[in-house]
Design an enzyme around this catalytic site. Structure first.
Site, PDB file in Angstrom:
ATOM      1  CD  GLU A   1      38.709  19.102  28.693  1.00 29.72           C
ATOM      2  OE1 GLU A   1      37.557  19.054  28.220  1.00 29.72           O
ATOM      3  OE2 GLU A   1      39.177  17.828  29.489  1.00 29.72           O
TER       4      GLU A   1
ATOM      5  NE  ARG B   1      33.773  11.154  24.016  1.00 28.31           N
ATOM      6  CZ  ARG B   1      34.937  11.782  24.520  1.00 28.31           C
ATOM      7  NH1 ARG B   1      36.284  11.360  24.372  1.00 28.31           N
ATOM      8  NH2 ARG B   1      34.438  12.750  25.256  1.00 28.31           N
TER       9      ARG B   1
ATOM     10  CE1 TYR C   1      29.633   2.140  16.157  1.00 22.98           C
ATOM     11  CE2 TYR C   1      27.879   0.928  17.473  1.00 22.98           C
ATOM     12  CZ  TYR C   1      29.179   2.025  17.392  1.00 22.98           C
ATOM     13  OH  TYR C   1      28.971   2.942  18.231  1.00 22.98           O
TER      14      TYR C   1
ATOM     15  CG  ASP D   1      26.816  12.795  28.945  1.00 24.64           C
ATOM     16  OD1 ASP D   1      26.017  12.709  27.877  1.00 24.64           O
ATOM     17  OD2 ASP D   1      27.759  11.839  29.092  1.00 24.64           O
TER      18      ASP D   1
HETATM   19  C1  LIG Z   1      36.880   9.996  27.733  1.00 25.12           C
HETATM   20  C2  LIG Z   1      35.746   9.821  27.352  1.00 25.12           C
HETATM   21  C3  LIG Z   1      35.282   8.512  26.888  1.00 25.12           C
HETATM   22  C4  LIG Z   1      34.118   8.202  26.315  1.00 25.12           C
HETATM   23  N1  LIG Z   1      33.895   7.371  25.574  1.00 25.12           N
HETATM   24  C5  LIG Z   1      32.517   6.894  25.203  1.00 25.12           C
HETATM   25  C6  LIG Z   1      32.371   5.584  24.394  1.00 25.12           C
HETATM   26  O1  LIG Z   1      33.142   4.976  24.237  1.00 25.12           O
HETATM   27  N2  LIG Z   1      30.841   5.734  24.131  1.00 25.12           N
HETATM   28  C7  LIG Z   1      29.927   6.426  24.528  1.00 25.12           C
HETATM   29  O2  LIG Z   1      28.753   6.150  23.900  1.00 25.12           O
HETATM   30  N3  LIG Z   1      30.200   7.608  25.059  1.00 25.12           N
HETATM   31  C8  LIG Z   1      31.376   7.671  25.657  1.00 25.12           C
HETATM   32  N4  LIG Z   1      31.650   8.967  26.132  1.00 25.12           N
HETATM   33  C9  LIG Z   1      30.500   9.861  26.430  1.00 25.12           C
HETATM   34  C10 LIG Z   1      30.245  10.609  25.500  1.00 25.12           C
HETATM   35  O3  LIG Z   1      31.204  11.260  24.848  1.00 25.12           O
HETATM   36  C11 LIG Z   1      29.118  11.732  26.068  1.00 25.12           C
HETATM   37  O4  LIG Z   1      27.966  10.833  26.468  1.00 25.12           O
HETATM   38  C12 LIG Z   1      28.639  12.367  24.815  1.00 25.12           C
HETATM   39  O5  LIG Z   1      29.420  12.754  23.832  1.00 25.12           O
HETATM   40  C13 LIG Z   1      28.290  13.887  25.406  1.00 25.12           C
HETATM   41  O6  LIG Z   1      29.188  14.546  25.479  1.00 25.12           O
HETATM   42  P1  LIG Z   1      29.554  15.608  26.468  1.00 25.12           P
HETATM   43  O7  LIG Z   1      30.409  16.815  25.878  1.00 25.12           O
HETATM   44  O8  LIG Z   1      28.295  16.230  27.297  1.00 25.12           O
HETATM   45  O9  LIG Z   1      30.481  15.040  27.801  1.00 25.12           O
HETATM   46  P2  LIG Z   1      31.919  14.540  27.721  1.00 25.12           P
HETATM   47  O10 LIG Z   1      32.248  13.798  26.353  1.00 25.12           O
HETATM   48  O11 LIG Z   1      31.895  13.441  28.937  1.00 25.12           O
HETATM   49  O12 LIG Z   1      32.918  15.516  28.067  1.00 25.12           O
HETATM   50  C14 LIG Z   1      33.040  16.412  29.200  1.00 25.12           C
HETATM   51  C15 LIG Z   1      34.232  17.345  29.174  1.00 25.12           C
HETATM   52  O13 LIG Z   1      34.467  18.108  30.121  1.00 25.12           O
HETATM   53  C16 LIG Z   1      35.727  17.937  30.809  1.00 25.12           C
HETATM   54  N5  LIG Z   1      35.734  18.466  32.023  1.00 25.12           N
HETATM   55  C17 LIG Z   1      35.125  18.039  33.069  1.00 25.12           C
HETATM   56  N6  LIG Z   1      35.123  18.555  34.032  1.00 25.12           N
HETATM   57  C18 LIG Z   1      35.590  19.847  34.005  1.00 25.12           C
HETATM   58  C19 LIG Z   1      35.511  21.124  34.437  1.00 25.12           C
HETATM   59  N7  LIG Z   1      35.487  21.276  35.666  1.00 25.12           N
HETATM   60  N8  LIG Z   1      36.366  22.212  33.768  1.00 25.12           N
HETATM   61  C20 LIG Z   1      36.650  21.875  32.459  1.00 25.12           C
HETATM   62  N9  LIG Z   1      36.468  20.787  31.782  1.00 25.12           N
HETATM   63  C21 LIG Z   1      35.818  19.758  32.620  1.00 25.12           C
HETATM   64  C22 LIG Z   1      36.065  16.533  30.623  1.00 25.12           C
HETATM   65  O14 LIG Z   1      37.501  16.343  30.752  1.00 25.12           O
HETATM   66  C23 LIG Z   1      35.578  16.086  29.139  1.00 25.12           C
HETATM   67  O15 LIG Z   1      36.563  16.598  28.121  1.00 25.12           O
HETATM   68  C24 LIG Z   1      33.159   9.345  26.827  1.00 25.12           C
HETATM   69  C25 LIG Z   1      33.165  10.431  27.309  1.00 25.12           C
HETATM   70  C26 LIG Z   1      34.631  10.776  27.773  1.00 25.12           C
HETATM   71  C27 LIG Z   1      34.767  11.990  28.548  1.00 25.12           C
END
Ligand SMILES: Cc1cc2nc3c(=O)[nH]c(=O)nc-3n(C[C@H](O)[C@H](O)[C@H](O)COP(=O)(O)OP(=O)(O)OC[C@H]3O[C@@H](n4cnc5c(N)ncnc54)[C@H](O)[C@@H]3O)c2cc1C
Length: 397
Positions: free
Chosen positions: A34, A108, A220, A299
């Site tokens: 991370e 979250r 909510y 994402d």
């Molecule tokens: C700080 C934050 C706040 C959010 N708040 C909301 C919200 O309020 N409401 C909502 O609907 N969605 C929110 N989201 C988005 C939501 O979490 C995501 O749409 C969903 O949960 C999909 O998650 P994910 O794990 O694919 O991506 P994410 O939750 O975005 O996680 C991606 C992770 O990868 C890490 N990362 C990025 N690049 C690298 C790299 N090169 N090497 C290692 N690690 C890396 C980031 O730091 C992050 O922890 C938020 C995301 C983040 C990061």
């Protein structure tokens, strides 16, 4: 860790943490890298519909999540101007019975913290914070990643690399997907209002959606009902990346003017002084995700607008399917990951498209908005939910 059984996961957001747990449950070793030096409680509410809750329950997360979640009794859709109820769909027990899994609302930060606790308690997962994955090279028997820990370079080898690095994924680019996320032309403002400071009618366990003039409002309760998550979405051209830009309440209240918004909705918006905003982005569905022993989840694979409340849910589903596919074919990670992608791509593309479509419908104006309201009233609550049987009734293969 033995490279032959180790899966490297880049990103410890909701997708990466869930993938680590699902892979460990299937007997893999996981190196979870991370970029952030610590996982802070950033963000606001998330909805975990039954399709996602089912995966979390199967991972043994229920006891860790239950102290934090709220189970909504219904979804109420209202007209912004009059406050009139347009449709009310049952959630709660009715949804749990219909789909065999609960509907949860959670902050979250609480979800991420609970997943982190489970990761810490799971032998076989090594979480390294402050480690940014920058690239990878495919080798005969797996993949080698290059990362940085501050100024220190790091290399690691595994049988597969799962890029869970979110909307602005570097690894998606390294896989050759050059198109940048596209701005939706909409900004989400969010705040957490203590339940005791919110108008009493808004404290009940329900998902509330108000449809207005070029804007909509969702609220909510989260944090076991002690806080109300409020998200107000407006059309505009601001497009800075990031989750946490401070926003001025005065500006928001001007956007939610009395001319177009019922007094009780404005009272809720006025109840918080602290607003944060984030510009919304998504991507058109990709034609393919990964290559060889490398793939995308969450994402990074399918950024979507929040209008179907499925961003976290799709990342959680991805994690379950990915682990199942790799477990079925651990000796050929490339074939396993192509199978995972073939299973996930059509469904996530549909969700991306439907979320975008909802955004258009929510912000209709004039005659189109009147027709939309009439259609909602005619549809009734049960049909409002059963339209989503394909989404909420999903189970991992
Ligand atoms: C700080 C934050 C706040 C959010 N708040 C909301 C919200 O309020 N409401 C909502 O609907 N969605 C929110 N989201 C988005 C939501 O979490 C995501 O749409 C969903 O949960 C999909 O998650 P994910 O794990 O694919 O991506 P994410 O939750 O975005 O996680 C991606 C992770 O990868 C890490 N990362 C990025 N690049 C690298 C790299 N090169 N090497 C290692 N690690 C890396 C980031 O730091 C992050 O922890 C938020 C995301 C983040 C990061």
């Amino acid at each position: 860790m033995a490279a032959a059984r180790t899966v490297i996961v880049a990103g410890a957001g909701i997708g990466g943490l869930t993938a680590a747990l699902a892979l460990a449950q299937r007997g893999f070793e996981v190196m979870l890298l991370e970029a952030a030096p610590q996982l802070e409680e950033i963000g606001a509410g998330l909805q975990l519909s039954p399709n996602a809750a089912r995966v979390l329950v199967a991972l043994g997360m229920e006891h860790r999540l239950k102290p934090h979640v709220v189970i909504p009794e219904h979804l109420a859709v209202r007209s912004a101007r009059s406050g009139r109820l347009l449709a009310q769909a049952p959630l709660g027990a009715s949804v749990a019975q219909r789909y065999g899994a609960p509907y949860w609302m959670i902050h979250r930060g609480d979800l991420q913290a609970a997943l982190c606790e489970a990761v810490a308690a799971t032998p076989g997962i090594a979480l390294k914070l402050g480690t940014r994955v920058e690239g990878f090279a495919v080798r005969d028997h797996g993949v080698v990643i290059s990362a940085s820990q501050g100024s220190q370079p790091l290399e690691a080898q595994g049988l597969a690399l799962v890029a869970a690095d979110g909307l602005w994924s570097i690894l998606r680019q390294r896989l050759g997907h050059r198109a940048a996320p596209r701005a939706a032309g909409q900004t989400a403002w969010r705040a957490l209002v203590p339940a005791e400071a919110a108008p009493q009618s808004f404290v009940a366990p329900a998902v509330n959606l108000w449809l207005g003039h070029d804007a909509h409002l969702v609220h909510y309760p989260v944090k076991a009902g002690s806080m109300i998550n409020v998200v107000a979405i407006v059309d505009d051209d601001w497009r800075e990346p990031g989750w946490n830009t401070p926003g001025a309440r005065r500006e928001l209240l001007e956007r939610f003017a009395a001319e177009h918004w019922h007094q009780s909705a404005r009272e809720l918006l006025a109840a918080s002084e602290r607003w944060q905003k984030w510009a919304l982005f998504d991507c058109a569905p990709l034609a393919a995700w990964g290559q060889g022993p490398v793939t995308l989840i969450g994402d990074a694979a399918h950024p979507m607008l929040p209008y179907l409340a499925q961003g976290a849910a799709m990342a959680i589903e991805d994690a379950a399917v990915l682990a199942a596919c790799l477990a079925r074919n651990p000796d050929d990670a490339s074939a396993a990951l192509r199978r995972y992608e073939a299973s996930r791509l059509p469904r996530t593309a549909r969700v991306q498209g439907d979320a975008r479509h909802n955004g258009t419908v929510y912000h209709m104006r004039g005659g189109a908005a009147v027709l939309r309201s009439l259609a909602l009233m005619a549809m009734g609550g049960d049909r409002l939910i059963s339209r989503y049987d394909w989404l909420y009734g999903w189970t991992p293969e």
